[in-house]
Design an enzyme around this catalytic site. Structure first.
Site, PDB file in Angstrom:
ATOM      1  N   GLY A   1      49.641 -11.718  36.352  1.00 43.23           N
ATOM      2  CA  GLY A   1      49.565 -10.895  37.548  1.00 43.23           C
ATOM      3  C   GLY A   1      49.269  -9.454  37.199  1.00 43.23           C
ATOM      4  O   GLY A   1      49.242  -9.056  36.035  1.00 43.23           O
TER       5      GLY A   1
ATOM      6  N   ASP B   1      57.768  -0.507  48.133  1.00 44.66           N
ATOM      7  CA  ASP B   1      56.558  -1.336  48.166  1.00 44.66           C
ATOM      8  C   ASP B   1      56.904  -2.776  48.552  1.00 44.66           C
ATOM      9  O   ASP B   1      56.490  -3.719  47.877  1.00 44.66           O
ATOM     10  CB  ASP B   1      55.848  -1.291  46.814  1.00 44.66           C
ATOM     11  CG  ASP B   1      54.376  -1.713  46.914  1.00 44.66           C
ATOM     12  OD1 ASP B   1      53.842  -1.734  48.043  1.00 44.66           O
ATOM     13  OD2 ASP B   1      53.761  -2.013  45.873  1.00 44.66           O
TER      14      ASP B   1
ATOM     15  N   GLY C   1      48.696  -2.218  41.209  1.00 47.09           N
ATOM     16  CA  GLY C   1      48.555  -0.780  41.072  1.00 47.09           C
ATOM     17  C   GLY C   1      49.458  -0.182  40.019  1.00 47.09           C
ATOM     18  O   GLY C   1      49.213   0.922  39.548  1.00 47.09           O
TER      19      GLY C   1
ATOM     20  N   VAL D   1      51.166  -7.856  34.237  1.00 46.55           N
ATOM     21  CA  VAL D   1      52.345  -8.661  33.939  1.00 46.55           C
ATOM     22  C   VAL D   1      51.938  -9.824  33.041  1.00 46.55           C
ATOM     23  O   VAL D   1      50.994 -10.555  33.342  1.00 46.55           O
ATOM     24  CB  VAL D   1      53.013  -9.189  35.227  1.00 46.55           C
ATOM     25  CG1 VAL D   1      54.252 -10.007  34.887  1.00 46.55           C
ATOM     26  CG2 VAL D   1      53.381  -8.036  36.146  1.00 46.55           C
TER      27      VAL D   1
ATOM     28  N   LYS E   1      56.219  -6.561  31.993  1.00 44.68           N
ATOM     29  CA  LYS E   1      55.359  -5.671  32.766  1.00 44.68           C
ATOM     30  C   LYS E   1      54.891  -4.513  31.905  1.00 44.68           C
ATOM     31  O   LYS E   1      55.687  -3.728  31.398  1.00 44.68           O
ATOM     32  CB  LYS E   1      56.092  -5.144  33.992  1.00 44.68           C
ATOM     33  CG  LYS E   1      55.191  -4.309  34.880  1.00 44.68           C
ATOM     34  CD  LYS E   1      55.863  -3.993  36.189  1.00 44.68           C
ATOM     35  CE  LYS E   1      54.921  -3.171  37.059  1.00 44.68           C
ATOM     36  NZ  LYS E   1      55.517  -2.839  38.343  1.00 44.68           N
TER      37      LYS E   1
ATOM     38  N   GLY F   1      50.520  -1.914  37.072  1.00 46.28           N
ATOM     39  CA  GLY F   1      50.366  -2.419  35.724  1.00 46.28           C
ATOM     40  C   GLY F   1      50.012  -3.885  35.675  1.00 46.28           C
ATOM     41  O   GLY F   1      49.663  -4.499  36.686  1.00 46.28           O
TER      42      GLY F   1
END
Length: 621
Positions: free
Chosen positions: A308, A421, A311, A315, A328, A313
Site C-alpha cells: 500500500g 484523515d 500521501g 507500506v 511504513k 508514504g
C-alpha cells in the site's frame, strides 16, 4: 462509593468501570452529573482473558472529577432467551484496569465476588487545592507548593500537584528537595557504556578517543580501524596489501553506514526515546527496532513486498520474527515534524484498543523514522464496500467500531489524539471483518488543556472538514466531520472524492439536500433500503449532523458512539420495523439537533420502558 469532601478523585486514566453479565441487563454508572452505560450480552461465547460486550464483559471509561458512583441494573424482558439461566451472575464496579482480568467463571458462579469480597483496588488522584490549576492567578500570586528549585507544577483532576523536573528526583515540596540525578552512576539504566559526563538535569555520553560505534550498548565502542590499517600496511606482505585493498571499500562503506545510522538515531531523538522507555513500564523495550532487522524482514525493502501507499508514504509487508507486520516508510518530512515524532511514538505506543491498529515499534536509523504496525490481513473498508460488498448489518457494526476507536482516541487515551484523515481506505478489516483504524501519519496529539491547534492542512478531499480547511484550526470536530462522510459513504456506496451531482454538489451536500426534500431513497444504496430494520433514517440524520458546516454544531464523537450503540443493539435484538421516508416531510425542522432527537424519541416509543432507559444512556446528565 463516595469520597466527596476529600482531596481525592478517582483516576480516569488508571481505572475502568467493569460490568459483567450475560442476561441482557442494562448497566449504568452514575457520577453526580454524568451517566454512562453498556449492555453486556452473550451473543458470542465468552473467552477467558477477553473482555467484550458481546461476550459478557464491558469496560467503560470514567469521566472527569468522579467522587461518587452508583449502579443501576434494569433487566430487559426477552422471553425467547434462556441465556440468563446459563450465566446468572452480574457485577459492576470501578477498579484499577491493570488489576482486572476477565474469567468466564465470573458469569456462572460467585467467583468474582469470592475473589474480590475484600474489595477491589482503585487508583485515586489527589490535589493540593481543589479546583486550582497551575496557571491560576491566586496560586501564581501567593506561590505554589512546588518550592524546590528544580520542581514543576502538574495538573490533576483533583487540582494541582508537584513533581521534580526531568533529570531530578526527590521531594518537590521541600526547598532544595529535588536533587540532580547522576546518570553516570547507573550506566545500565541510562544506556551509557562509554565516557560519561554528568550535567545538571541531564548527562553526556560518547565513545572513548580512538574508538567508534554505539555507546548505548555494552561493548558497542570498538577500536578504530585506522590503527589496524597502519600496522597492516607497515608489516604486511604484498598479498595482505592486496587483500586490504579489496576489502577496504567494504569496510569504509560499513563504517560510513554505521555513522549515518548513528547520526540519524541522534537526529531522530533516539536517546530521548530510550530514556522514556527505561522510565515508563507501559512502553515495550522492543519499541526500538534496528534497520538491519527491517531489511531482513522485507528482503531489503523489495518492491514485491509493497502492500500500500499514499500521501504519507509506502507500506511494506514483513516477517519480524514470528509476527507478520506492516512497515511504513514515510516520505521526507521537515525537521520540525521529526522533533515532535518521539512524543507521538510514545503516545501511540500506549494506545491499546480493539479497533485501532497497534503500533509495535519504530526504527530511527534512517533519515525519516520507520513505523512498524500489526498486519491486518483482510484489506480496507473501501475495497469491501466498493469492490466486494457488505451487508447493511456489517456496515452499521463497522461504523460503530470506528466511532468507538475515535471516542477512545479523543477522550480515553493518555493524551487526546486527533486522527485528521478518517476515510474508508484508512479503516482496515481483519478476517472477522472487525474494523481497525489505521494510518496515523497525519495524526496529532493534543494536550488536554488545548481546545484546538493551528496546523498545516492535512487530509483527503471529500472527507476534509471545511472549517479546518478554511481556518487551519484542528479540533476533535474535524474527525467528527470525516466520520460523518464515512457514514454517508456507507449509506450510499458512493465515493466522496469522485462524486458530483447534476447540480455540481459534492456527496455530502447532495445527500443532505435529498434528505431535507424527503427523497433520500434516490441516493441511498438499494441493498441498504432492502435490509433496513428501521434505523436508516436515524443513521442518515446522524450523518448530516456530523457534517454540519459549523464545527460547534456537530456532536462530540462520544455521543455519536452511544447513538450508534443503541441503533446496533436494536437491530440485533428487535424484530424488523420498516420506516417510511415520509417522516422527513417537505418542510423539515431547521434545528438539526432537535430533528435527530425527535427521531430517537419516536423510535423509543415503539419499544418498552427498558429500551427508553437504554436510549437515554446516550446523553450526559
Amino acid at each position: 462509593m463516595n469520597i466527596i469532601g476529600t482531596p481525592y478523585v478517582l483516576s480516569r486514566q488508571d481505572n475502568k468501570i467493569i460490568v459483567l453479565g450475560c442476561n441482557r441487563i442494562v448497566s449504568y454508572i452514575i457520577s453526580s452529573y454524568y451517566r454512562v452505560g453498556c449492555l453486556p450480552t452473550c451473543v458470542e461465547n465468552p473467552v477467558k482473558g477477553t473482555c467484550h460486550p458481546n461476550a459478557g464483559c464491558c469496560q467503560l471509561d470514567l469521566p472527569k472529577d468522579v467522587k461518587s458512583t452508583e449502579a443501576l441494573f434494569v433487566q430487559l424482558n426477552n422471553n425467547n432467551s434462556q441465556t440468563w439461566r446459563e450465566y446468572p451472575w452480574n457485577y459492576v464496579t470501578v477498579m484499577d484496569k491493570e488489576a482486572f482480568e476477565f474469567s468466564t467463571t465470573y458469569l456462572t458462579s460467585t467467583a468474582f465476588y469470592d475473589a474480590n469480597n475484600a474489595g477491589v483496588p482503585v487508583v485515586m488522584e489527589w490535589g493540593i487545592t481543589n479546583n486550582k490549576k497551575c496557571k491560576d492567578p491566586k496560586i501564581l500570586k501567593n506561590g505554589s507548593a512546588c518550592v524546590s528549585k528544580n520542581s514543576e507544577c502538574t495538573e490533576t483532576d483533583a487540582g494541582y500537584a508537584c513533581k521534580c523536573s526531568e533529570g531530578y528526583e526527590g521531594n518537590p515540596y521541600l526547598i532544595n528537595g529535588c536533587k540532580d540525578i547522576n546518570e553516570c552512576e547507573n550506566p545500565v539504566h541510562y544506556s551509557c557504556y562509554g565516557v560519561c559526563r554528568n550535567l545538571p538535569g541531564s548527562h553526556q555520553c560518547w565513545c572513548p578517543h580512538g574508538t567508534y560505534g554505539s555507546h548505548l550498548t555494552d561493548g558497542g565502542c570498538v577500536k578504530g580501524s585506522s590503527t589496524g590499517l597502519s600496522i597492516g600496511l607497515g608489516v604486511g606482505s604484498g598479498t595482505c596489501f592486496l587483500v586490504l585493498a579489496l576489502i577496504s571499500p567494504s569496510i569504509m562503506r560499513k563504517i560510513k553506514t554505521r555513522k549515518h545510522k548513528q547520526k540519524f538515531f541522534k537526529q531522530n531523538h533516539g536517546l530521548l526515546l530510550q530514556q522514556l522507555i527505561s522510565r515508563n513500564a507501559n512502553i515495550s523495550e522492543r519499541m526500538i527496532i534496528t534497520l538491519r532487522e527491517l531489511e531482513k524482514a522485507t528482503n531489503n525493502f523489495d518492491k514485491e513486498r509493497v502492500i500500500g501507499g499514499g500521501g504519507h508514504g509506502i507500506v511494506f509487508k514483513g516477517n519480524l520474527g514470528p509476527n507478520v507486520v506492516a512497515i511504513k516508510k514515510s516520505k521526507i518530512v521537515v525537521q520540525r515534524e521529526i522533533n515532535e515524532f518521539i512524543n507521538e511514538v510514545v503516545v501511540l505506543s500506549q494506545v491499546n484498543h480493539r479497533n485501532v491498529v497497534k503500533l509495535l515499534g519504530c526504527c530511527l536509523e534512517t533519515e525519516v523514522p520507520l513505523l512498524i504496525y500489526e498486519f491486518i490481513s483482510n484489506g480496507t473498508l473501501y475495497h469491501h464496500l466498493h469492490v466486494g460488498g457488505l451487508s447493511w448489518a456489517d456496515r452499521l457494526r463497522i461504523a460503530l467500531e470506528v466511532a468507538r476507536a475515535l471516542s477512545y482516541l479523543h477522550s480515553a487515551a493518555s493524551v487526546p489524539i486527533f486522527h485528521r484523515d478518517i476515510k474508508t481506505t484508512n479503516v482496515l478489516l481483519d478476517d472477522n471483518l472487525t474494523a481497525k483504524v489505521s494510518d496515523f501519519g497525519a495524526s496529532r496529539y493534543i494536550r488536554i488543556d488545548q481546545t484546538g491547534v493551528t496546523t498545516a492542512i492535512q487530509g483527503t478531499i471529500g472527507y476534509l472538514d471545511p472549517m479546518y480547511y478554511k481556518t487551519s484550526r484542528l479540533t476533535d470536530k474535524s474527525d467528527v466531520f470525516s466520520f460523518g462522510v464515512v457514514l454517508v459513504e456507507l449509506l450510499t456506496r458512493k465515493k466522496p472524492f469522485f462524486y458530483q451531482s447534476d447540480n455540481g454538489d459534492d456527496l455530502v451536500s447532495h445527500f443532505t439536500s435529498l434528505l431535507i426534500e424527503g427523497r433520500p431513497d434516490e441516493i441511498i444504496d438499494p441493498q441498504v433500503m432492502e435490509e433496513d430494520d428501521g434505523e436508516i433514517l436515524e443513521v442518515a440524520r446522524l450523518a448530516t449532523w456530523c457534517t454540519k458546516l459549523r464545527a460547534e454544531d456537530r456532536p462530540p464523537i462520544r455521543e455519536v458512539e452511544m447513538k450508534l450503540e443503541n441503533l446496533f443493539f436494536r437491530k440485533r435484538q428487535v424484530p424488523s420495523i420498516k420506516t417510511s421516508w415520509s417522516i422527513y416531510g417537505p418542510n423539515p425542522t431547521k434545528d438539526h439537533n432537535n430533528s435527530i432527537e425527535s427521531v430517537s424519541n419516536e423510535a423509543s416509543r415503539q419499544y418498552t420502558m427498558e429500551m427508553e432507559i437504554l436510549l437515554s444512556a446516550a446523553y450526559p446528565r
